[in-house]
Write an enzyme that holds these catalytic residues in place. Structure first.
Site, PDB file in Angstrom:
ATOM      1  N   HIS A   1      68.634  24.402 -15.672  1.00  0.00           N
ATOM      2  CA  HIS A   1      67.263  24.268 -15.205  1.00  0.00           C
ATOM      3  C   HIS A   1      67.052  24.070 -13.674  1.00  0.00           C
ATOM      4  CE1 HIS A   1      68.436  22.237 -19.214  1.00  0.00           C
ATOM      5  NE2 HIS A   1      67.315  22.843 -19.742  1.00  0.00           N
TER       6      HIS A   1
ATOM      7  N   ASP B   1      74.872  20.177 -17.789  1.00  0.00           N
ATOM      8  CA  ASP B   1      74.392  21.118 -18.598  1.00  0.00           C
ATOM      9  C   ASP B   1      74.295  22.617 -18.064  1.00  0.00           C
ATOM     10  OD1 ASP B   1      71.604  21.835 -17.204  1.00  0.00           O
ATOM     11  OD2 ASP B   1      70.629  20.182 -18.527  1.00  0.00           O
TER      12      ASP B   1
ATOM     13  N   ASP C   1      74.277  19.024 -12.953  1.00  0.00           N
ATOM     14  CA  ASP C   1      74.052  18.562 -14.092  1.00  0.00           C
ATOM     15  C   ASP C   1      74.903  19.518 -15.032  1.00  0.00           C
ATOM     16  OD1 ASP C   1      72.534  18.798 -16.568  1.00  0.00           O
ATOM     17  OD2 ASP C   1      70.787  19.022 -15.425  1.00  0.00           O
TER      18      ASP C   1
ATOM     19  N   ASP D   1      72.851  23.919 -12.413  1.00  0.00           N
ATOM     20  CA  ASP D   1      72.086  23.264 -13.370  1.00  0.00           C
ATOM     21  C   ASP D   1      71.493  24.822 -14.286  1.00  0.00           C
ATOM     22  OD1 ASP D   1      70.040  22.097 -15.276  1.00  0.00           O
ATOM     23  OD2 ASP D   1      69.426  20.700 -13.352  1.00  0.00           O
TER      24      ASP D   1
ATOM     25  N   GLU E   1      73.571  13.774 -16.463  1.00  0.00           N
ATOM     26  CA  GLU E   1      73.184  14.247 -17.680  1.00  0.00           C
ATOM     27  C   GLU E   1      74.376  14.066 -18.801  1.00  0.00           C
ATOM     28  OE1 GLU E   1      70.086  14.717 -18.697  1.00  0.00           O
ATOM     29  OE2 GLU E   1      69.050  14.840 -16.819  1.00  0.00           O
TER      30      GLU E   1
ATOM     31  N   HIS F   1      62.890  13.887 -15.528  1.00  0.00           N
ATOM     32  CA  HIS F   1      64.327  14.800 -15.264  1.00  0.00           C
ATOM     33  C   HIS F   1      63.915  16.116 -14.964  1.00  0.00           C
ATOM     34  CE1 HIS F   1      65.457  15.522 -19.786  1.00  0.00           C
ATOM     35  NE2 HIS F   1      64.424  16.144 -19.331  1.00  0.00           N
TER      36      HIS F   1
ATOM     37  N   ASP G   1      64.446  22.144 -12.775  1.00  0.00           N
ATOM     38  CA  ASP G   1      64.059  20.697 -12.417  1.00  0.00           C
ATOM     39  C   ASP G   1      63.125  20.662 -11.271  1.00  0.00           C
ATOM     40  OD1 ASP G   1      65.547  20.151 -14.659  1.00  0.00           O
ATOM     41  OD2 ASP G   1      67.158  18.984 -13.390  1.00  0.00           O
TER      42      ASP G   1
ATOM     43  N   HIS H   1      68.756  13.335 -14.620  1.00  0.00           N
ATOM     44  CA  HIS H   1      68.748  14.219 -13.264  1.00  0.00           C
ATOM     45  C   HIS H   1      67.685  13.632 -12.456  1.00  0.00           C
ATOM     46  CE1 HIS H   1      70.442  17.990 -11.781  1.00  0.00           C
ATOM     47  NE2 HIS H   1      70.508  17.165 -10.826  1.00  0.00           N
TER      48      HIS H   1
HETATM   49  N1  ARG Z   1      62.069  22.408 -17.877  1.00  0.00           N
HETATM   50  C1  ARG Z   1      62.027  21.315 -18.774  1.00  0.00           C
HETATM   51  C2  ARG Z   1      61.125  20.110 -18.536  1.00  0.00           C
HETATM   52  O1  ARG Z   1      60.666  20.188 -17.202  1.00  0.00           O
HETATM   53  C3  ARG Z   1      63.328  20.892 -19.047  1.00  0.00           C
HETATM   54  C4  ARG Z   1      64.047  19.937 -17.899  1.00  0.00           C
HETATM   55  C5  ARG Z   1      65.445  19.579 -18.144  1.00  0.00           C
HETATM   56  N2  ARG Z   1      66.082  18.827 -17.061  1.00  0.00           N
HETATM   57  C6  ARG Z   1      67.204  18.130 -17.320  1.00  0.00           C
HETATM   58  N3  ARG Z   1      67.225  17.216 -16.281  1.00  0.00           N
HETATM   59  N4  ARG Z   1      67.582  17.803 -18.391  1.00  0.00           N
HETATM   60  O2  ARG Z   1      61.096  19.153 -19.049  1.00  0.00           O
HETATM   61 MN    MN Z   2      69.179  19.031 -14.385  1.00  0.00          MN
HETATM   62 MN    MN Z   3      69.820  20.719 -16.742  1.00  0.00          MN
HETATM   63 MN    MN Z   4      67.750  14.011 -18.829  1.00  0.00          MN
END
Ligand code: ARG
Ligand code: MN
Ligand code: MN
Ligand code: MN
Length: 301
Positions: free
Chosen positions: A108, A216, A214, A106, A259, A123, A110, A83
């Site tokens: 998350h 996820d 994303d 998402d 992702e 990411h 991010d 991401h």
């Molecule tokens: N909040 C966590 C971080 O800042 C997880 C982020 C996950 N993001 C992703 N693109 N997979 O590391």
């Molecule tokens: Mn993400």
């Molecule tokens: Mn995510």
């Molecule tokens: Mn990643």
């Protein structure tokens, strides 16, 4: 992918697959190829930010590539990759289209800054580099100086959140960023979430939409082959509904599909389930309807 010129259907006889259908409904696909990146030697962390030089320069190239695709008039699709690519993709998109809204689907947010990030993974930070209101909180990083904040907090909507760091939650609250966590998806249902999302982003003017999806966001039972899976995600149907709704606004201008990581799949089934879901989300973005489609000028024999 483009809806610029309607191809001549005479050359395409039935039976039609979905790609033919998209083509006949005016979507011409052009593959701009892979963005190539240079190896960066000695990419030591800055604070806890990992691989800043490589990620900064890769995103600069991506940004130029997206800018070019948008100037050609196409709806741009980025296949990630993680991401962190949203930095270059949104930056390049904003260079071509002044005023954007961002729909970020998402688990998350991010939106960690380099100083709040618990992991140092970029990411988890892309949004922080892009938002005007966070500009003063971003420290200098090598190969990041080309990035100019290009979206306002009020032009962002999150959908699917369920793993937000405390510092991120503070940022979202402080900036009053609109978001629908899984709790809101449960409470309202996905159709109401999408109705409200579009009312919100179109409340003043109909800006082009950057959809940053994303994989996820979907439940790991559907898309397990991803780096940071979180239980309790969107169903396949909710995930696809989001794309169908965004498509019918006619304002979709760029899509990140990120992702998707076959290396994280434990079995062939996990990989194919994740990849097939990503493909179906992109189909939804470009007009594929679950009820079926037919060419606008179809005549029954
Ligand atoms: N909040 C966590 C971080 O800042 C997880 C982020 C996950 N993001 C992703 N693109 N997979 O590391
Ligand atoms: Mn993400
Ligand atoms: Mn995510
Ligand atoms: Mn990643």
């Amino acid at each position: 992918l483009s809806c610029k010129e309607k191809p001549n259907r005479q050359t395409l006889g039935p039976p039609w697959n979905e790609f033919d259908m998209m083509y006949m409904n005016g979507c011409a696909v052009k593959d701009y190829g892979n963005v190539t990146f240079e190896e960066v030697a000695n990419d030591e962390p800055i604070g806890n930010v990992k691989r800043p030089r490589a990620v900064g320069s890769a995103n600069q190239r991506l940004s130029a590539a997206v800018h070019a695709v948008k100037n050609d008039g196409y709806t741009c699709v980025m296949l990630g990759g993680d991401h962190s690519l949203a930095i270059g993709s949104i930056q390049g998109h904003a260079a071509a289209k002044k005023d954007l809204s961002v729909v970020w689907v998402d688990a998350h947010a991010d939106i960690n800054t380099p100083l709040t990030s618990p992991t140092g993974n970029i990411h988890g930070q892309p949004m922080s580099y892009l938002i005007h209101e966070l500009h003063s909180k971003i420290p200098v990083l090598p190969n990041f100086s080309w990035i100019k904040p290009c979206v306002s907090a009020k032009d962002i909507v999150y959908i699917g959140l369920r793993d937000v760091d405390p510092e991120e939650h503070h940022i979202l609250t402080l900036l009053g960023i609109k978001g629908y966590s899984m709790t809101e998806v449960d409470r309202l249902g996905i159709s109401k979430v999408m109705e409200e999302t579009c009312d919100y982003i179109f409340s003043k003017v109909k800006k082009p939409i950057h959809l940053s999806y994303d994989i996820d966001a979907l439940d790991p039972s559907i898309s397990p082959a991803t780096g940071t899976p979180v239980v309790g995600g969107l169903t396949y149907r909710e995930g696809v509904y989001i794309t169908e709704h965004i498509c019918q606004t006619g304002m979709l201008s760029a899509v990140d599909m990120v992702e998707v990581n076959p290396k994280r799949g434990k079995t062939e089934d996990e990989i194919s389930s994740t990849v097939n879901a990503a493909v179906d989300l992109i189909r939804g973005c470009f007009g594929r309807l679950r009820e079926g489609n037919h060419p606008a000028d179809y005549k029954m024999p």
